[in-house]
Motif scaffolding. Structure first.
Motif, PDB file in Angstrom:
ATOM      1  N   ASP A   1      69.337   6.744  38.918  1.00  0.00           N
ATOM      2  CA  ASP A   1      69.360   7.717  37.837  1.00  0.00           C
ATOM      3  C   ASP A   1      68.031   7.722  37.085  1.00  0.00           C
ATOM      4  N   VAL A   2      67.584   8.916  36.702  1.00  0.00           N
ATOM      5  CA  VAL A   2      66.344   9.083  35.947  1.00  0.00           C
ATOM      6  C   VAL A   2      66.560  10.123  34.860  1.00  0.00           C
ATOM      7  N   THR A   3      65.642  10.136  33.901  1.00  0.00           N
ATOM      8  CA  THR A   3      65.560  11.200  32.918  1.00  0.00           C
ATOM      9  C   THR A   3      64.310  12.000  33.235  1.00  0.00           C
ATOM     10  N   ILE A   4      64.440  13.304  33.296  1.00  0.00           N
ATOM     11  CA  ILE A   4      63.296  14.185  33.567  1.00  0.00           C
ATOM     12  C   ILE A   4      62.753  14.616  32.209  1.00  0.00           C
ATOM     13  N   ARG A   5      61.520  14.173  31.892  1.00  0.00           N
ATOM     14  CA  ARG A   5      60.929  14.428  30.573  1.00  0.00           C
ATOM     15  C   ARG A   5      60.107  15.694  30.517  1.00  0.00           C
TER      16      ARG A   5
END
Length: 97
Positions: free
Chosen positions: A39-43
């Protein structure tokens, strides 16, 4: 009269073909034929790439798929990616599709 020189150009922006737009989206890195996910956060994101934040330090492979989740529609977009750079939990990627 004191003259000041102009600020130096932002070299990161000069390397990009298109401007990135700030965002806060959920995403998922998929590797090994989509068997392993992270899982990642797209900034921020553009037509050509994105900046991702990992939840923990992990050396991303050179190539992987990025699944961009859209909880409002239940649909997701998949992009083939190449890692452009990585500093700790931050990863810059270029879309290759």
């Amino acid at each position: 009269m004191i003259q000041s020189s102009p600020p130096p150009p932002d070299t990161n922006d000069n390397k990009r073909a298109t401007d990135r737009q700030r965002t806060l989206k959920a995403g998922r890195i998929e590797v090994n034929g989509h068997a392993s996910t992270f899982d990642v956060t797209i900034r921020d994101m553009s037509e050509k790439g994105a900046r991702l934040i990992l939840k923990a330090v992990w050396i991303a492979p050179e190539q992987f798929d990025l699944l961009v989740l859209n909880p409002n529609t239940g649909k997701s977009d998949r992009h083939a990616c190449r890692r452009a750079w990585q500093k700790g939990t931050l990863i810059g990627v270029r879309f290759t599709d």
